[in-house]
Design an enzyme around this catalytic site. Sequence first.
Site, PDB file in Angstrom:
ATOM      1  N   ARG A 137      37.672  36.647  51.707  1.00  0.00           N
ATOM      2  CA  ARG A 137      38.261  37.970  51.486  1.00  0.00           C
ATOM      3  C   ARG A 137      37.655  38.510  50.197  1.00  0.00           C
ATOM      4  O   ARG A 137      37.821  37.922  49.126  1.00  0.00           O
ATOM      5  CB  ARG A 137      39.786  37.880  51.359  1.00  0.00           C
ATOM      6  CG  ARG A 137      40.404  39.181  50.854  1.00  0.00           C
ATOM      7  CD  ARG A 137      41.895  39.253  50.967  1.00  0.00           C
ATOM      8  NE  ARG A 137      42.293  39.448  52.347  1.00  0.00           N
ATOM      9  CZ  ARG A 137      43.504  39.858  52.726  1.00  0.00           C
ATOM     10  NH1 ARG A 137      44.425  40.133  51.814  1.00  0.00           N
ATOM     11  NH2 ARG A 137      43.792  40.011  54.008  1.00  0.00           N
ATOM     12  N   HIS A 180      38.619  44.627  58.649  1.00  0.00           N
ATOM     13  CA  HIS A 180      39.621  43.543  58.634  1.00  0.00           C
ATOM     14  C   HIS A 180      39.766  43.022  60.077  1.00  0.00           C
ATOM     15  O   HIS A 180      40.792  43.209  60.721  1.00  0.00           O
ATOM     16  CB  HIS A 180      40.947  44.093  58.108  1.00  0.00           C
ATOM     17  CG  HIS A 180      41.953  43.044  57.740  1.00  0.00           C
ATOM     18  ND1 HIS A 180      41.680  41.686  57.785  1.00  0.00           N
ATOM     19  CD2 HIS A 180      43.248  43.146  57.321  1.00  0.00           C
ATOM     20  CE1 HIS A 180      42.761  41.017  57.406  1.00  0.00           C
ATOM     21  NE2 HIS A 180      43.718  41.864  57.123  1.00  0.00           N
ATOM     22  N   GLN A 211      42.829  40.817  61.416  1.00  0.00           N
ATOM     23  CA  GLN A 211      44.077  41.541  61.683  1.00  0.00           C
ATOM     24  C   GLN A 211      44.062  42.119  63.090  1.00  0.00           C
ATOM     25  O   GLN A 211      45.078  42.112  63.787  1.00  0.00           O
ATOM     26  CB  GLN A 211      44.259  42.661  60.653  1.00  0.00           C
ATOM     27  CG  GLN A 211      45.555  43.427  60.822  1.00  0.00           C
ATOM     28  CD  GLN A 211      46.786  42.588  60.524  1.00  0.00           C
ATOM     29  OE1 GLN A 211      46.855  41.935  59.497  1.00  0.00           O
ATOM     30  NE2 GLN A 211      47.754  42.585  61.424  1.00  0.00           N
ATOM     31  N   ASP A 234      48.695  52.192  57.789  1.00  0.00           N
ATOM     32  CA  ASP A 234      48.387  51.227  56.724  1.00  0.00           C
ATOM     33  C   ASP A 234      48.665  51.936  55.397  1.00  0.00           C
ATOM     34  O   ASP A 234      48.870  53.163  55.373  1.00  0.00           O
ATOM     35  CB  ASP A 234      46.903  50.825  56.843  1.00  0.00           C
ATOM     36  CG  ASP A 234      46.486  49.708  55.901  1.00  0.00           C
ATOM     37  OD1 ASP A 234      47.366  49.067  55.287  1.00  0.00           O
ATOM     38  OD2 ASP A 234      45.264  49.476  55.775  1.00  0.00           O
ATOM     39  N   CYS A 253      49.724  46.483  59.446  1.00  0.00           N
ATOM     40  CA  CYS A 253      49.209  45.145  59.101  1.00  0.00           C
ATOM     41  C   CYS A 253      50.024  44.472  58.011  1.00  0.00           C
ATOM     42  O   CYS A 253      49.980  43.254  57.874  1.00  0.00           O
ATOM     43  CB  CYS A 253      47.744  45.239  58.702  1.00  0.00           C
ATOM     44  SG  CYS A 253      47.417  46.261  57.259  1.00  0.00           S
ATOM     45  N   ARG A 283      49.021  36.492  63.450  1.00  0.00           N
ATOM     46  CA  ARG A 283      47.842  36.138  62.642  1.00  0.00           C
ATOM     47  C   ARG A 283      47.574  34.640  62.755  1.00  0.00           C
ATOM     48  O   ARG A 283      46.423  34.199  62.872  1.00  0.00           O
ATOM     49  CB  ARG A 283      48.064  36.518  61.163  1.00  0.00           C
ATOM     50  CG  ARG A 283      48.194  38.008  60.877  1.00  0.00           C
ATOM     51  CD  ARG A 283      46.888  38.745  61.069  1.00  0.00           C
ATOM     52  NE  ARG A 283      45.811  38.185  60.270  1.00  0.00           N
ATOM     53  CZ  ARG A 283      45.593  38.462  58.978  1.00  0.00           C
ATOM     54  NH1 ARG A 283      46.336  39.349  58.364  1.00  0.00           N
ATOM     55  NH2 ARG A 283      44.588  37.908  58.318  1.00  0.00           N
TER      56      ARG A 283
HETATM   57  N1  NVA Z   1      43.852  48.432  53.856  1.00  0.00           N
HETATM   58  C1  NVA Z   1      44.582  47.385  53.182  1.00  0.00           C
HETATM   59  C2  NVA Z   1      44.899  46.268  54.115  1.00  0.00           C
HETATM   60  C3  NVA Z   1      45.685  45.138  53.518  1.00  0.00           C
HETATM   61  C4  NVA Z   1      45.916  44.006  54.457  1.00  0.00           C
HETATM   62  C5  NVA Z   1      43.770  46.895  52.000  1.00  0.00           C
HETATM   63  O1  NVA Z   1      42.551  46.739  52.139  1.00  0.00           O
HETATM   64  O2  NVA Z   1      44.340  46.671  50.938  1.00  0.00           O
HETATM   65  N1   CP Z   2      47.724  41.982  56.662  1.00  0.00           N
HETATM   66  C1   CP Z   2      47.197  41.194  55.727  1.00  0.00           C
HETATM   67  O1   CP Z   2      46.016  40.874  55.753  1.00  0.00           O
HETATM   68  O2   CP Z   2      48.090  40.746  54.800  1.00  0.00           O
HETATM   69  P1   CP Z   2      47.757  39.961  53.454  1.00  0.00           P
HETATM   70  O3   CP Z   2      47.043  40.916  52.535  1.00  0.00           O
HETATM   71  O4   CP Z   2      49.084  39.531  52.942  1.00  0.00           O
HETATM   72  O5   CP Z   2      46.864  38.794  53.782  1.00  0.00           O
END
Ligand code: NVA
Ligand code: CP
Length: 303
Positions: free
Chosen positions: A106, A133, A136, A221, A261, A289
């Site tokens: 990540r 992502h 997800q 989101d 998500c 997930r």
């Molecule tokens: N769009 C959000 C998703 C978090 C799971 C981010 O990138 O922070």
């Molecule tokens: N939806 C998601 O990826 O959650 P986290 O940021 O908690 O991993």
Amino acid sequence: MTKSVKHFLTLMDLTPNQLNKLVERAIELKAAWKKGAIYTPLLHRSLAMIFDKSSTRTRVSFEAGITQLGGHAIFLSPNDTQLGRGEPIPDAARVISSMTDIVMIRTFEQTAVETFAQYSSVPVINALTDDYHPCQLLADIMTFVEQRGSMTGATVTWVGDGNNMCHSWMNAARLLNFKLNIACPEGYEPNPQLLADCGTHAEIISDVKLASQGSDLIVTDVWASMGQEEEQKLRELAFADYQVNSALMKEANNDALFMHCLPAHRGEEVSTAVLEGQQSVVWQEAENRLHAQKSLMLTLLDL
Ligand code: NVA
Ligand code: CP
């Protein structure tokens, strides 16, 4: 460099058939786990988990997932690794992949996971970048399939930022042949090249009510993603008309589902009533997930 290794950097790394099979298997793995079946094909295998951004769901689901399959997870944060002190990605990739069986990353830039994958001798999974992502989406598709049978032919409405989640929904639309209406404010549209690549599968309809009409699923989101914290106030103004609330859900089909998500900001992109309401499947989506990523890891390892 290893060319034959399977990676999962975007949803497009799977064919529609592979994606459908992965989701079917995730549903089977979920049922087996809930019955108490012990299935450990990843005994003594290791998953390296590189996190340059925060996480709750992704970390817990990958860590619990590999443990349930008999393996072990190694959590790596930039505070503790040499990557965080500037060790080049090609060097770290060759070393980490020589000692582990799968690597999950990540991070910020999509090019970072691409470079890692290029030098990795084991499968690399994108566990969220600024652009995509895909993990997800595996859970989201699985949830829709559990609820409604198939995504093909459905209409899905994305409400909010043209961000990493939106981009992954766009890829899902063209892989699984459904229609994605994207309701986003001006200046927050998704990547134009990706939009062009989606052809008729994705369309920007900035009028959020219009975009929701005839929809089988409303998805949203956060307005400010990780790394955009300083834009929070500016984005609250830009997205003020883009909240998923009960009035907006009424524009969609009567049996429309709601997904997010998570983490969610109640009172911003979604009202509490919708998040906690009858049409919301967010808790099922979050749990999935775990099951979807167990299926992903087995797929990438050809098991
Ligand atoms: N769009 C959000 C998703 C978090 C799971 C981010 O990138 O922070
Ligand atoms: N939806 C998601 O990826 O959650 P986290 O940021 O908690 O991993």
